[in-house]
Design a protein around this motif. Structure first.
Motif, PDB file in Angstrom:
ATOM      1  N   UNK A  17       0.838  -1.215   0.000  1.00 45.80           N
ATOM      2  CA  UNK A  17       0.000   0.000   0.000  1.00 45.80           C
ATOM      3  C   UNK A  17       0.866   1.256   0.000  1.00 45.80           C
ATOM      4  N   UNK A  18       1.957   1.223   0.745  1.00 43.31           N
ATOM      5  CA  UNK A  18       2.858   2.375   0.745  1.00 43.31           C
ATOM      6  C   UNK A  18       3.484   2.576  -0.638  1.00 43.31           C
ATOM      7  N   UNK A  19       3.864   1.481  -1.278  1.00 39.32           N
ATOM      8  CA  UNK A  19       4.446   1.567  -2.629  1.00 39.32           C
ATOM      9  C   UNK A  19       3.446   2.171  -3.602  1.00 39.32           C
ATOM     10  N   UNK A  20       2.178   1.701  -3.516  1.00 39.30           N
ATOM     11  CA  UNK A  20       1.147   2.186  -4.440  1.00 39.30           C
ATOM     12  C   UNK A  20       0.784   3.639  -4.151  1.00 39.30           C
ATOM     13  N   UNK A  21       0.884   4.030  -2.879  1.00 40.02           N
ATOM     14  CA  UNK A  21       0.639   5.425  -2.501  1.00 40.02           C
ATOM     15  C   UNK A  21       1.702   6.333  -3.111  1.00 40.02           C
TER      16      UNK A  21
ATOM     17  N   UNK B  61      -8.387  -2.527 -11.846  1.00 40.65           N
ATOM     18  CA  UNK B  61      -8.965  -1.657 -12.875  1.00 40.65           C
ATOM     19  C   UNK B  61      -8.169  -0.367 -13.009  1.00 40.65           C
ATOM     20  N   UNK B  62      -7.748   0.190 -11.868  1.00 39.18           N
ATOM     21  CA  UNK B  62      -6.917   1.401 -11.913  1.00 39.18           C
ATOM     22  C   UNK B  62      -5.627   1.125 -12.679  1.00 39.18           C
ATOM     23  N   UNK B  63      -5.035  -0.036 -12.412  1.00 40.85           N
ATOM     24  CA  UNK B  63      -3.797  -0.387 -13.097  1.00 40.85           C
ATOM     25  C   UNK B  63      -3.999  -0.589 -14.577  1.00 40.85           C
ATOM     26  N   UNK B  64      -5.085  -1.230 -14.949  1.00 44.00           N
ATOM     27  CA  UNK B  64      -5.350  -1.468 -16.371  1.00 44.00           C
ATOM     28  C   UNK B  64      -5.614  -0.173 -17.115  1.00 44.00           C
ATOM     29  N   UNK B  65      -6.272   0.777 -16.439  1.00 40.45           N
ATOM     30  CA  UNK B  65      -6.519   2.075 -17.072  1.00 40.45           C
ATOM     31  C   UNK B  65      -5.202   2.767 -17.422  1.00 40.45           C
ATOM     32  N   UNK B  66      -4.221   2.644 -16.524  1.00 41.65           N
ATOM     33  CA  UNK B  66      -2.928   3.296 -16.755  1.00 41.65           C
ATOM     34  C   UNK B  66      -2.126   2.590 -17.844  1.00 41.65           C
TER      35      UNK B  66
ATOM     36  N   UNK C  77      -2.967  -0.664 -20.230  1.00 43.49           N
ATOM     37  CA  UNK C  77      -3.817  -1.806 -20.628  1.00 43.49           C
ATOM     38  C   UNK C  77      -3.018  -3.019 -21.105  1.00 43.49           C
ATOM     39  N   UNK C  78      -1.800  -2.817 -21.570  1.00 38.46           N
ATOM     40  CA  UNK C  78      -1.011  -3.922 -22.122  1.00 38.46           C
ATOM     41  C   UNK C  78       0.002  -4.481 -21.125  1.00 38.46           C
ATOM     42  N   UNK C  79      -0.091  -4.096 -19.873  1.00 39.94           N
ATOM     43  CA  UNK C  79       0.884  -4.523 -18.881  1.00 39.94           C
ATOM     44  C   UNK C  79       0.890  -6.043 -18.732  1.00 39.94           C
ATOM     45  N   UNK C  80       2.069  -6.633 -18.936  1.00 40.30           N
ATOM     46  CA  UNK C  80       2.204  -8.093 -18.920  1.00 40.30           C
ATOM     47  C   UNK C  80       1.960  -8.668 -17.533  1.00 40.30           C
ATOM     48  N   UNK C  81       2.505  -8.011 -16.518  1.00 40.59           N
ATOM     49  CA  UNK C  81       2.363  -8.507 -15.155  1.00 40.59           C
ATOM     50  C   UNK C  81       0.897  -8.586 -14.744  1.00 40.59           C
ATOM     51  N   UNK C  82       0.136  -7.557 -15.050  1.00 41.70           N
ATOM     52  CA  UNK C  82      -1.289  -7.552 -14.696  1.00 41.70           C
ATOM     53  C   UNK C  82      -2.047  -8.615 -15.488  1.00 41.70           C
ATOM     54  N   UNK C  83      -1.756  -8.726 -16.771  1.00 41.03           N
ATOM     55  CA  UNK C  83      -2.427  -9.731 -17.604  1.00 41.03           C
ATOM     56  C   UNK C  83      -2.178 -11.136 -17.067  1.00 41.03           C
TER      57      UNK C  83
ATOM     58  N   UNK D  18       1.340   0.148 -12.519  1.00 37.85           N
ATOM     59  CA  UNK D  18       0.496  -1.010 -12.821  1.00 37.85           C
ATOM     60  C   UNK D  18       1.078  -2.305 -12.270  1.00 37.85           C
ATOM     61  N   UNK D  19       2.402  -2.471 -12.293  1.00 33.02           N
ATOM     62  CA  UNK D  19       3.015  -3.674 -11.716  1.00 33.02           C
ATOM     63  C   UNK D  19       2.722  -3.758 -10.214  1.00 33.02           C
TER      64      UNK D  19
END
Length: 615
Positions: free
Chosen positions: A559-563, A592-597, A599-605, A568-569
């Motif tokens: 959470x601190x990292x994301x803050x 969803x927030x990550x995909x918006x930033x 959409x082609x991110x391999x880690x999220x997919x 997206x990773x």
């Protein structure tokens, strides 16, 4: 017959040494490194230069008034420029140009005494200062003051030496006399000049005591309390500073310097409150409004800060600083269209006025806005407008790196590589950046073999370059060549023991593959110690904690990292942690927030496929 007065101001300056002529201020700065003579120490030199610039410098007050002190010009002696006198001046200048400062100094000093011309004494001081001879410089300055007793310039350099030698009594004497002789309208400027000069003394408390003694005869005046407020703040007595400034405001309710002093000596919240109240009564106090707006930014009250800068802009529609700041604030508030409008307005005003102004920051922000809306062509066009200014624009080279990346992202790999090829690096560091950028572009374009060749060639030429080795390790990692990657990263750590990126990369590789987790934690913890609050290292720390089943610690780190950075990773990792703990709605929201930033991110997919999640 031509006089020495005419000759000194024309022939000497404009003919003999037009490029070499140095001002006293520059020569004072050149005194660094002197030791021993007349207690003149090298660490004092910048202090003396500042003091000299401050003393009797005819500052404007904060309400925009013109300087109260005007240089009183002494009448110059009308000395005939005889052949003998011309010979002395010329030979002195030639001697100085040839490095014989002593001969030049002695000749001009004796000539100044004979002719009573203060400019020759001033030139003697310049020569002594440039030769780093403070004793001789002080003697020349004393003569200069004697020959031109009304010269504020001569006095300011004399006082600079007094500050350097901590001769506070002499400073008090000079300013006490100045105040006695001055018109009351000049009191404010003289008092503040006294305070600013004394503030440069080594003993702040002693300097403040001298200030109080100097201003004692004028203690009923608001100008005296203002100088005392500044003096108290300078020595760290915030309570006294506020008290003195408040006394000023009782009689001068519109004193911007008084309220700004209170703001300086107060907490940001108290300062903001005080300035808001002041502006309610003095809406035209521009300097206070600027300071207030800046504090609002620090307090993260961006909407209020925008209102203040818009107020400034209404009063002065072509205020480029206000327009630029409003653009930055709009970007910070996630209002790209509004930000773009402000930046475009900035460029239009610069073009309309024909100003010679560096617009690099504006162009970079416009490029960023275009990039974030995936208009890579527009982003490229904005960057192409950045000028190098014949190599003087320090940002220009990095802009070219960005342009190459944009070409590659837009599928124009040949254009990207050609741009890099055409660049002429100014130093080895820039040459390495070109190599690293080309390798990264090739890797991102799905050409790992070509990237490998570029880096291998560079490493042969620079076998101990930690940055090249790190990039090569990351290329190996992307090809799943983990054994080779580990070997190269350990080589980086041996070369650069404080390379947090190498520790983090190796530790994350272990954690991501769910192997050697204890060693991974040790490596990532080391990286975090070297660079606390790095969002990517915190992401690694959270991920290895997740692998170890330490979910509370993992969530705290992620959470601190994301803050710190909504990457997206990081979103992929935080979402998986939340999903595993049953917080599925929260996980989907993060994903969803990550995909918006991206959409082609391999880690999220990969994460969504592995967990069989559809958003």
């Amino acid at each position: 017959m031509k006089t020495i007065s005419a000759f000194v101001t024309t022939s000497i300056v404009s003919v003999l040494r037009p490029a070499a002529y140095l001002s006293c201020a520059a020569l004072l700065s050149a005194c660094a490194g002197i030791g021993g003579l007349h207690n003149f120490k090298s660490e004092d030199t910048h202090h003396v230069s500042d003091a000299a610039k401050a003393a009797l410098s005819a500052d404007q007050d904060l309400n925009g008034a013109s300087p109260a002190i005007v240089e009183n010009k002494d009448k110059l002696p009308a000395v005939a420029l005889t052949d003998e006198l011309l010979y002395k001046i010329l030979t002195a200048e030639i001697a100085y140009q040839r490095g014989n400062w002593q001969a030049a100094y002695i000749t001009l000093m004796s000539t100044a005494q004979q002719t009573s011309d203060p400019r020759l004494a001033k030139r003697s001081a310049e020569i002594a200062l440039s030769a780093k001879q403070p004793g001789e410089a002080l003697a020349a300055i004393r003569l200069w003051r004697e020959l031109a007793p009304n010269s504020n310039e001569a006095t300011q350099y004399y006082l600079g030496f007094m500050v350097m030698n901590n001769n506070l009594a002499e400073i008090q004497k000079v300013f006490s006399e100045k105040l006695k002789e001055a018109d009351p309208k000049q009191y404010g400027v003289i008092m503040l000049q006294t305070q600013r000069l004394l503030a440069r003394g080594r003993d702040k408390n002693a300097a403040f005591d001298v200030l109080e003694e100097t201003l004692a005869p004028y203690k009923t005046l608001p100008e005296a309390h203002l100088a005392l407020a500044q003096g108290a703040y300078s020595k760290g007595d915030n309570k006294r500073a506020v008290e003195e400034a408040q006394l000023v405001l009782k009689t001068k309710t519109d004193s911007q310097l008084a309220i700004l002093t209170i703001a300086q000596a107060s907490s940001q919240k108290d300062a903001a409150k005080a300035m808001a109240a002041f502006l309610a009564k003095n809406p035209d106090a521009r300097d206070v409004r600027l300071a207030y707006a800046s504090i609002l930014i620090d307090l993260k009250q961006l909407d209020k800060a925008s209102v203040e800068f818009e107020h400034i802009l209404r009063d002065k529609p072509d205020d480029l600083s206000a327009i630029y700041t409003l653009g930055l604030l709009a970007m910070e508030k996630k209002q790209p269209q509004q930000a773009e409008e402000y930046f475009m307005q900035h460029l239009k005003i610069v073009e309309t006025k024909g100003e010679d102004r560096d617009t690099t920051p504006v162009l970079l922000n416009l490029s960023r806005i275009a990039f974030e809306r995936k208009d890579y062509k527009a982003a490229q066009e904005w960057l192409s407008k950045v000028e190098s200014f014949d190599g003087r624009n320090s940002a220009w080279f990095n802009v070219q790196m960005r342009r190459a990346n944009l070409y590659a992202r837009d599928g124009k790999l040949d254009s990207a590589r050609q741009l890099l090829k055409d660049l002429k690096p100014a130093n080895p560091s820039e040459q390495l950046q070109i190599i690293q950028t080309e390798a990264q572009i090739l890797r991102d374009s799905g050409l790992p073999a070509e990237a490998d060749q570029v880096l291998q060639n560079a490493i042969k030429a620079h076998p101990d370059n930690a940055d090249l080795l790190y990039d090569y390790a990351m290329l190996l990692e992307s090809q799943s060549k983990y054994a080779e990657m580990e070997q190269v990263l350990r080589r980086v750590i041996s070369i650069e023991p404080k390379s947090q990126h190498a520790y983090n990369a190796l530790g994350y590789s272990f954690a991501d593959r769910n192997i050697r987790l204890d060693e991974a934690l040790t490596l990532i913890t080391k990286a975090n110690e070297l660079s606390p609050d790095d969002p990517f290292i915190l992401d690694s720390l959270g991920w290895v904690k997740f692998r170890l089943g330490q979910f509370d610690d993992a969530e705290k780190a992620l959470r601190r990292a994301y803050e710190l950075r909504s990457d997206t990773d990081i979103a992929a990792h935080l979402g998986e942690l939340l999903w595993t703990q049953g917080q599925k709605d929260a996980a989907r929201k993060i994903w969803r927030e990550g995909r918006t930033k991206d959409p082609k991110n391999t880690s999220l997919k990969n994460t969504l496929e592995r967990l069989n999640v559809k958003l």
